[in-house]
Motif scaffolding. Structure first.
Motif, PDB file in Angstrom:
ATOM      1  N   SER A  86       0.895  -1.299   0.084  1.00 16.55           N
ATOM      2  CA  SER A  86      -0.095  -0.004  -0.087  1.00 16.55           C
ATOM      3  C   SER A  86       1.077   1.233   0.010  1.00 16.55           C
ATOM      4  CB  SER A  86      -0.805  -0.006   1.111  1.00 16.55           C
ATOM      5  OG  SER A  86      -2.151  -0.513   1.264  1.00 16.55           O
ATOM      6  N   ASP A  87       1.860   1.249   0.677  1.00 19.66           N
ATOM      7  CA  ASP A  87       2.884   2.413   1.030  1.00 19.66           C
ATOM      8  C   ASP A  87       3.590   2.716  -0.316  1.00 19.66           C
ATOM      9  OD1 ASP A  87       3.078   4.302   2.827  1.00 19.66           O
ATOM     10  OD2 ASP A  87       4.054   3.019   4.214  1.00 19.66           O
ATOM     11  N   LEU A  88       4.199   1.614  -0.793  1.00 22.88           N
ATOM     12  CA  LEU A  88       4.949   1.646  -1.962  1.00 22.88           C
ATOM     13  C   LEU A  88       4.077   2.231  -3.112  1.00 22.88           C
ATOM     14  CD1 LEU A  88       7.079  -1.740  -1.970  1.00 22.88           C
ATOM     15  CD2 LEU A  88       7.860   0.842  -1.444  1.00 22.88           C
ATOM     16  N   VAL A  89       2.995   1.580  -3.323  1.00 19.60           N
ATOM     17  CA  VAL A  89       2.047   2.007  -4.376  1.00 19.60           C
ATOM     18  C   VAL A  89       1.744   3.624  -4.188  1.00 19.60           C
ATOM     19  CG1 VAL A  89      -0.045   1.824  -5.757  1.00 19.60           C
ATOM     20  CG2 VAL A  89       1.259  -0.025  -5.066  1.00 19.60           C
ATOM     21  N   ALA A  90       1.505   4.025  -2.990  1.00 17.71           N
ATOM     22  CA  ALA A  90       0.905   5.186  -2.844  1.00 17.71           C
ATOM     23  C   ALA A  90       2.144   6.272  -2.927  1.00 17.71           C
ATOM     24  CB  ALA A  90       0.798   5.553  -1.369  1.00 17.71           C
ATOM     25  N   GLN A  91       3.509   5.677  -2.711  1.00 16.29           N
ATOM     26  CA  GLN A  91       4.657   6.727  -2.954  1.00 16.29           C
ATOM     27  C   GLN A  91       4.798   6.582  -4.565  1.00 16.29           C
ATOM     28  OE1 GLN A  91       8.140   5.280  -1.127  1.00 16.29           O
ATOM     29  NE2 GLN A  91       7.181   5.176   0.959  1.00 16.29           N
ATOM     30  N   ASP A  92       4.570   5.656  -5.291  1.00 12.73           N
ATOM     31  CA  ASP A  92       4.643   5.624  -6.771  1.00 12.73           C
ATOM     32  C   ASP A  92       3.703   6.626  -7.291  1.00 12.73           C
ATOM     33  OD1 ASP A  92       6.638   4.451  -8.242  1.00 12.73           O
ATOM     34  OD2 ASP A  92       5.254   2.741  -8.655  1.00 12.73           O
ATOM     35  N   VAL A  93       2.378   6.550  -7.046  1.00 11.78           N
ATOM     36  CA  VAL A  93       1.326   7.198  -7.408  1.00 11.78           C
ATOM     37  C   VAL A  93       1.655   8.765  -7.191  1.00 11.78           C
ATOM     38  CG1 VAL A  93      -1.187   7.871  -7.446  1.00 11.78           C
ATOM     39  CG2 VAL A  93      -0.448   5.481  -7.178  1.00 11.78           C
ATOM     40  N   ARG A  94       2.068   9.121  -6.000  1.00 12.09           N
ATOM     41  CA  ARG A  94       2.585  10.573  -5.646  1.00 12.09           C
ATOM     42  C   ARG A  94       3.605  10.915  -6.588  1.00 12.09           C
ATOM     43  NH1 ARG A  94      -0.657  12.503  -1.647  1.00 12.09           N
ATOM     44  NH2 ARG A  94      -1.592  10.875  -0.239  1.00 12.09           N
ATOM     45  N   SER A  95       4.641  10.243  -6.786  1.00 15.55           N
ATOM     46  CA  SER A  95       5.699  10.697  -7.504  1.00 15.55           C
ATOM     47  C   SER A  95       5.457  10.789  -8.903  1.00 15.55           C
ATOM     48  CB  SER A  95       7.079   9.803  -7.324  1.00 15.55           C
ATOM     49  OG  SER A  95       6.661   8.582  -8.217  1.00 15.55           O
ATOM     50  N   HIS A  96       4.287   9.940  -9.645  1.00 17.49           N
ATOM     51  CA  HIS A  96       3.868  10.222 -10.980  1.00 17.49           C
ATOM     52  C   HIS A  96       2.909  11.188 -11.113  1.00 17.49           C
ATOM     53  CE1 HIS A  96       5.936   6.344 -12.032  1.00 17.49           C
ATOM     54  NE2 HIS A  96       5.577   6.662 -13.266  1.00 17.49           N
ATOM     55  N   PHE A  97       1.964  11.618 -10.159  1.00 21.85           N
ATOM     56  CA  PHE A  97       1.018  12.517 -10.402  1.00 21.85           C
ATOM     57  C   PHE A  97       0.911  13.598  -9.473  1.00 21.85           C
ATOM     58  CE2 PHE A  97      -0.139   8.266 -12.185  1.00 21.85           C
ATOM     59  CZ  PHE A  97      -0.551   8.606 -13.365  1.00 21.85           C
ATOM     60  N   GLY A  98       1.783  13.623  -8.658  1.00 19.20           N
ATOM     61  CA  GLY A  98       2.149  14.975  -7.875  1.00 19.20           C
ATOM     62  C   GLY A  98       0.972  15.645  -7.193  1.00 19.20           C
ATOM     63  N   THR A  99       0.780  16.730  -7.205  1.00 21.82           N
ATOM     64  CA  THR A  99      -0.224  17.450  -6.497  1.00 21.82           C
ATOM     65  C   THR A  99      -1.812  16.963  -7.108  1.00 21.82           C
ATOM     66  OG1 THR A  99      -0.300  19.169  -8.117  1.00 21.82           O
ATOM     67  CG2 THR A  99       1.108  19.509  -5.597  1.00 21.82           C
ATOM     68  N   LYS A 100      -1.611  16.292  -8.190  1.00 21.39           N
ATOM     69  CA  LYS A 100      -3.253  15.827  -8.399  1.00 21.39           C
ATOM     70  C   LYS A 100      -3.734  14.746  -7.313  1.00 21.39           C
ATOM     71  CE  LYS A 100      -4.460  17.943 -12.059  1.00 21.39           C
ATOM     72  NZ  LYS A 100      -5.398  18.763 -11.952  1.00 21.39           N
ATOM     73  N   VAL A 101      -2.758  14.483  -6.623  1.00 25.76           N
ATOM     74  CA  VAL A 101      -3.107  13.288  -5.574  1.00 25.76           C
ATOM     75  C   VAL A 101      -3.617  13.966  -4.282  1.00 25.76           C
ATOM     76  CG1 VAL A 101      -2.411  11.321  -4.412  1.00 25.76           C
ATOM     77  CG2 VAL A 101      -1.523  11.849  -6.726  1.00 25.76           C
ATOM     78  N   TYR A 102      -4.779  13.722  -3.595  1.00 21.59           N
ATOM     79  CA  TYR A 102      -5.112  14.395  -2.627  1.00 21.59           C
ATOM     80  C   TYR A 102      -3.959  13.950  -1.417  1.00 21.59           C
ATOM     81  CZ  TYR A 102      -9.451  16.025  -4.873  1.00 21.59           C
ATOM     82  OH  TYR A 102      -9.998  16.922  -5.795  1.00 21.59           O
ATOM     83  N   GLU A 103      -4.015  15.107  -0.457  1.00 22.35           N
ATOM     84  CA  GLU A 103      -3.384  14.642   0.643  1.00 22.35           C
ATOM     85  C   GLU A 103      -4.167  13.569   1.462  1.00 22.35           C
ATOM     86  OE1 GLU A 103      -2.431  18.248   2.617  1.00 22.35           O
ATOM     87  OE2 GLU A 103      -1.495  19.087   0.886  1.00 22.35           O
ATOM     88  N   THR A 104      -5.189  13.864   1.615  1.00 21.15           N
ATOM     89  CA  THR A 104      -6.211  12.814   2.487  1.00 21.15           C
ATOM     90  C   THR A 104      -6.249  11.465   1.679  1.00 21.15           C
ATOM     91  OG1 THR A 104      -7.729  14.801   2.891  1.00 21.15           O
ATOM     92  CG2 THR A 104      -8.695  12.427   3.168  1.00 21.15           C
ATOM     93  N   VAL A 105      -6.025  10.558   2.615  1.00 22.39           N
ATOM     94  CA  VAL A 105      -6.091   9.048   2.188  1.00 22.39           C
ATOM     95  C   VAL A 105      -7.139   8.597   2.950  1.00 22.39           C
ATOM     96  CG1 VAL A 105      -4.653   6.932   2.399  1.00 22.39           C
ATOM     97  CG2 VAL A 105      -3.424   8.887   1.743  1.00 22.39           C
ATOM     98  N   ILE A 106      -8.054   7.887   2.250  1.00 24.02           N
ATOM     99  CA  ILE A 106      -9.189   7.131   2.949  1.00 24.02           C
ATOM    100  C   ILE A 106      -8.527   5.818   3.559  1.00 24.02           C
ATOM    101  CG2 ILE A 106     -11.556   6.315   2.788  1.00 24.02           C
ATOM    102  CD1 ILE A 106     -11.133   9.428   2.299  1.00 24.02           C
ATOM    103  N   PRO A 107      -8.539   5.434   4.926  1.00 33.38           N
ATOM    104  CA  PRO A 107      -8.036   4.296   5.390  1.00 33.38           C
ATOM    105  C   PRO A 107      -9.269   3.275   5.008  1.00 33.38           C
ATOM    106  CG  PRO A 107      -8.997   5.791   7.106  1.00 33.38           C
ATOM    107  CD  PRO A 107      -9.112   6.509   5.834  1.00 33.38           C
TER     108      PRO A 107
END
Ligand code: ADP
Ligand code: MG
Length: 262
Positions: free
Chosen positions: A197-218
């Motif tokens: 989960s963590d690795l994918v989240a980092q990957d998504v953020r590094s590709h899509f930057g600020t398009k990814v909301y800071e809020t994460v739904i647990p």
């Protein structure tokens, strides 16, 4: 933008079970709690948004099928939900035929856009809960929308699926809807005990930057229990981590809009 006072957001991802419906219901509820007038259009023949908002099949009269085919009007035919300020155009069984009926319909990509454009709707937000496919119903939602919000589950193929969806959004933008924007990507069902989960989240953020909301739904069991009570999780258990996350997501959505319109 279709009408300058209404923001139409398509909640889309071609994959099923990623949190589209949960996000439509709970983001809608949180926006309504902030005093916004919200309409949810259930565009999935499975009708989970309608069930989750406590509108059982027997009570669904005319719905999104009739909306797409120009037989009803959002101002007069939306159903009130148990949430003050939140209305619904439910899905009904005939919607499952719409995908095929649309193939030969005139202006088949623009049906929903035209239905929403007829009149000032009186809503601040229209959230369209899309089916899990990139067919004509989702295409209608993307053509009708000002922006697309993508719920994304942090799993192995997430990035591939997201790239495919964003390419589709780009094609829709060029061919049918110049104004279509990506509202944002929200990471859903996040499991902090799971390294992937963590690795994918980092990957998504590094590709899509600020398009990814800071809020994460647990991932939160209360979120999955709420629909069986016909309630948004915000009404079922406001204090749980899932509800709190959707409250944060709503404030982030509102903040971004203010920045966009500033
Ligand atoms: P989609 O509309 O993309 O198919 P749903 O919103 O229906 O996805 O979610 C799929 C399933 O996962 C549903 O049973 C829902 O209750 C559950 N679910 C969604 N979000 C969460 C969450 N944050 N925690 C736990 N369960 C969730
Ligand atoms: Mg759904």
């Amino acid at each position: 933008m279709i009408k300058n006072d209404t923001r139409v957001i398509a909640i889309a991802n071609q994959k099923g079970g990623v949190g589209k419906t949960t996000t439509a219901i709970n983001l809608g509820t949180a926006l309504a709690a902030c005093g916004k007038r919200v309409l949810i259009i259930d565009l999935d023949p499975q009708g989970n948004a309608s069930t989750g908002l406590g509108v059982p099949r027997a009570q669904r009269g005319k719905g999104s099928y009739q909306l797409v085919f120009g037989e009803i009007d959002v101002r007069t035919d939306a159903t009130a939900s148990s949430v003050p300020g939140l209305s619904l155009i439910p899905s009904s069984v005939d919607l499952s035929g719409a995908e095929i009926e649309l193939v030969n319909a005139e202006r088949r990509e623009y049906r929903l856009r035209e239905a929403l454009r007829q009149t000032p709707s009186g809503f601040d937000y229209v959230l369209i809960d899309c089916p899990p496919a990139l067919g004509l119903l989702t295409l209608n939602a993307l053509v009708a929308a000002d922006s697309v919000l993508v719920p994304l589950q942090c799993e192995f193929y997430a990035l591939e699926g997201l790239s495919h969806l964003l390419r589709t959004v780009e094609r829709v933008r060029r061919a049918f809807n110049n104004n279509l924007d990506v509202q944002g990507v929200v990471l859903t069902m996040f499991d902090k005990r799971n390294n992937l989960s963590d690795l994918v989240a980092q990957d998504v953020r590094s590709h899509f930057g600020t398009k990814v909301y800071e809020t994460v739904i647990p991932r939160n069991v209360r979120v999955s229990e709420a629909p069986s009570h016909g309630k948004p999780v915000l009404l079922y258990d406001l204090q749980c981590s899932g509800s709190q996350a959707y409250v944060h997501l709503a404030s982030e959505v509102l903040r971004r809009e203010r920045r966009l319109s500033a």
